[in-house]
Write a protein that holds these residues in place. Sequence first.
Motif, PDB file in Angstrom:
ATOM      1  N   MET A   1       1.128  -1.192  -0.433  1.00 27.85           N
ATOM      2  CA  MET A   1      -0.363   0.109   0.346  1.00 27.85           C
ATOM      3  C   MET A   1       1.019   0.925   0.240  1.00 27.85           C
ATOM      4  O   MET A   1       0.440   2.206  -0.649  1.00 27.85           O
ATOM      5  CB  MET A   1      -0.574   0.155   1.366  1.00 27.85           C
ATOM      6  N   TYR A   2       1.561   1.217   0.445  1.00 23.13           N
ATOM      7  CA  TYR A   2       2.909   2.445   0.511  1.00 23.13           C
ATOM      8  C   TYR A   2       3.925   2.939  -0.209  1.00 23.13           C
ATOM      9  O   TYR A   2       3.715   3.192  -1.178  1.00 23.13           O
ATOM     10  CB  TYR A   2       3.861   2.249   1.884  1.00 23.13           C
ATOM     11  N   ALA A   3       3.825   1.324  -1.302  1.00 23.57           N
ATOM     12  CA  ALA A   3       5.221   1.478  -2.750  1.00 23.57           C
ATOM     13  C   ALA A   3       3.474   2.280  -3.797  1.00 23.57           C
ATOM     14  O   ALA A   3       3.961   3.043  -4.583  1.00 23.57           O
ATOM     15  CB  ALA A   3       4.933  -0.012  -2.622  1.00 23.57           C
ATOM     16  N   ILE A   4       2.503   1.957  -4.147  1.00 23.25           N
ATOM     17  CA  ILE A   4       1.131   2.155  -4.402  1.00 23.25           C
ATOM     18  C   ILE A   4       0.711   3.799  -3.688  1.00 23.25           C
ATOM     19  O   ILE A   4       0.517   4.830  -5.025  1.00 23.25           O
ATOM     20  CB  ILE A   4       0.455   0.904  -4.758  1.00 23.25           C
ATOM     21  N   LEU A   5       0.187   3.983  -3.105  1.00 24.93           N
ATOM     22  CA  LEU A   5       0.221   5.064  -2.558  1.00 24.93           C
ATOM     23  C   LEU A   5       1.238   6.670  -2.244  1.00 24.93           C
ATOM     24  O   LEU A   5       0.154   7.934  -2.155  1.00 24.93           O
ATOM     25  CB  LEU A   5      -0.876   4.496  -1.488  1.00 24.93           C
ATOM     26  N   LEU A   6       2.250   5.836  -1.665  1.00 25.90           N
ATOM     27  CA  LEU A   6       2.736   7.272  -0.730  1.00 25.90           C
ATOM     28  C   LEU A   6       3.779   7.787  -2.452  1.00 25.90           C
ATOM     29  O   LEU A   6       3.689   9.521  -2.066  1.00 25.90           O
ATOM     30  CB  LEU A   6       4.699   6.463  -0.392  1.00 25.90           C
ATOM     31  N   PRO A   7       3.723   7.595  -3.813  1.00 23.34           N
ATOM     32  CA  PRO A   7       4.688   8.389  -4.959  1.00 23.34           C
ATOM     33  C   PRO A   7       3.152   9.109  -4.686  1.00 23.34           C
ATOM     34  O   PRO A   7       3.417  10.446  -4.858  1.00 23.34           O
ATOM     35  CB  PRO A   7       4.829   7.443  -5.648  1.00 23.34           C
ATOM     36  N   PRO A   8       2.330   9.021  -5.447  1.00 20.49           N
ATOM     37  CA  PRO A   8       0.930   9.900  -5.641  1.00 20.49           C
ATOM     38  C   PRO A   8       0.967  10.994  -4.338  1.00 20.49           C
ATOM     39  O   PRO A   8       1.150  12.702  -4.436  1.00 20.49           O
ATOM     40  CB  PRO A   8      -0.297   9.527  -5.879  1.00 20.49           C
ATOM     41  N   LEU A   9       0.835  10.787  -2.695  1.00 21.14           N
ATOM     42  CA  LEU A   9       0.809  11.958  -1.851  1.00 21.14           C
ATOM     43  C   LEU A   9       2.081  12.508  -2.387  1.00 21.14           C
ATOM     44  O   LEU A   9       1.853  13.449  -2.146  1.00 21.14           O
ATOM     45  CB  LEU A   9       0.794  11.175  -0.793  1.00 21.14           C
ATOM     46  N   CYS A  10       3.308  12.644  -2.407  1.00 18.83           N
ATOM     47  CA  CYS A  10       3.842  13.199  -2.856  1.00 18.83           C
ATOM     48  C   CYS A  10       4.236  14.045  -4.084  1.00 18.83           C
ATOM     49  O   CYS A  10       4.433  15.023  -3.345  1.00 18.83           O
ATOM     50  CB  CYS A  10       5.668  11.962  -2.794  1.00 18.83           C
ATOM     51  N   LEU A  11       3.701  13.388  -4.557  1.00 14.57           N
ATOM     52  CA  LEU A  11       3.279  14.837  -5.693  1.00 14.57           C
ATOM     53  C   LEU A  11       2.602  15.676  -5.558  1.00 14.57           C
ATOM     54  O   LEU A  11       2.909  16.866  -5.673  1.00 14.57           O
ATOM     55  CB  LEU A  11       2.798  13.414  -7.484  1.00 14.57           C
ATOM     56  N   LEU A  12       1.655  15.358  -4.783  1.00  8.17           N
ATOM     57  CA  LEU A  12       0.009  16.306  -3.776  1.00  8.17           C
ATOM     58  C   LEU A  12       0.903  17.289  -3.824  1.00  8.17           C
ATOM     59  O   LEU A  12       1.065  18.092  -3.315  1.00  8.17           O
ATOM     60  CB  LEU A  12      -0.331  15.252  -3.461  1.00  8.17           C
ATOM     61  N   VAL A  13       1.796  17.030  -3.018  1.00  6.20           N
ATOM     62  CA  VAL A  13       2.263  17.918  -2.089  1.00  6.20           C
ATOM     63  C   VAL A  13       3.358  18.526  -2.585  1.00  6.20           C
ATOM     64  O   VAL A  13       3.017  19.533  -2.135  1.00  6.20           O
ATOM     65  CB  VAL A  13       3.066  17.074  -0.671  1.00  6.20           C
ATOM     66  N   LEU A  14       4.107  18.513  -3.936  1.00  9.53           N
ATOM     67  CA  LEU A  14       4.870  18.822  -4.311  1.00  9.53           C
ATOM     68  C   LEU A  14       4.051  20.170  -5.631  1.00  9.53           C
ATOM     69  O   LEU A  14       4.361  20.857  -4.912  1.00  9.53           O
ATOM     70  CB  LEU A  14       5.601  17.875  -5.065  1.00  9.53           C
ATOM     71  N   VAL A  15       3.069  19.222  -5.666  1.00 10.11           N
ATOM     72  CA  VAL A  15       2.110  20.379  -6.413  1.00 10.11           C
ATOM     73  C   VAL A  15       1.592  20.972  -5.378  1.00 10.11           C
ATOM     74  O   VAL A  15       1.062  22.747  -6.079  1.00 10.11           O
ATOM     75  CB  VAL A  15       0.684  19.749  -7.388  1.00 10.11           C
TER      76      VAL A  15
END
Length: 105
Positions: free
Chosen positions: A71-85
Amino acid sequence: MTSISSQEHPIGLYLKVWGLLFVLSTMSYLVDYFHFHSYLRWGLIITFMLMKAGLIVAVFMHMAWERLALMYAILLPPLCLLVLVALMALEAEHTLGTRLFFFSG
């Protein structure tokens, strides 16, 4: 002889999720029907969209029953992208304010 046991989820779970997705879609439609404006409109639309996406990922893609590492491997990268946006949006607001302050006559 070994048998592979597969886990089946009750059909009632899927029916409840479909019903909830229908309710969330209806509420998203009602945002436009009642002519909400500005940040309230976009906040509600994005909230309903994220809730529907979360339900779909959790139940229909079986993420609710996966290991935590997957779950972390799939959900963490989009969450990081949202923080960067979000950080880029804040920087854009600051840059616009600075330009308007210094270059408006």
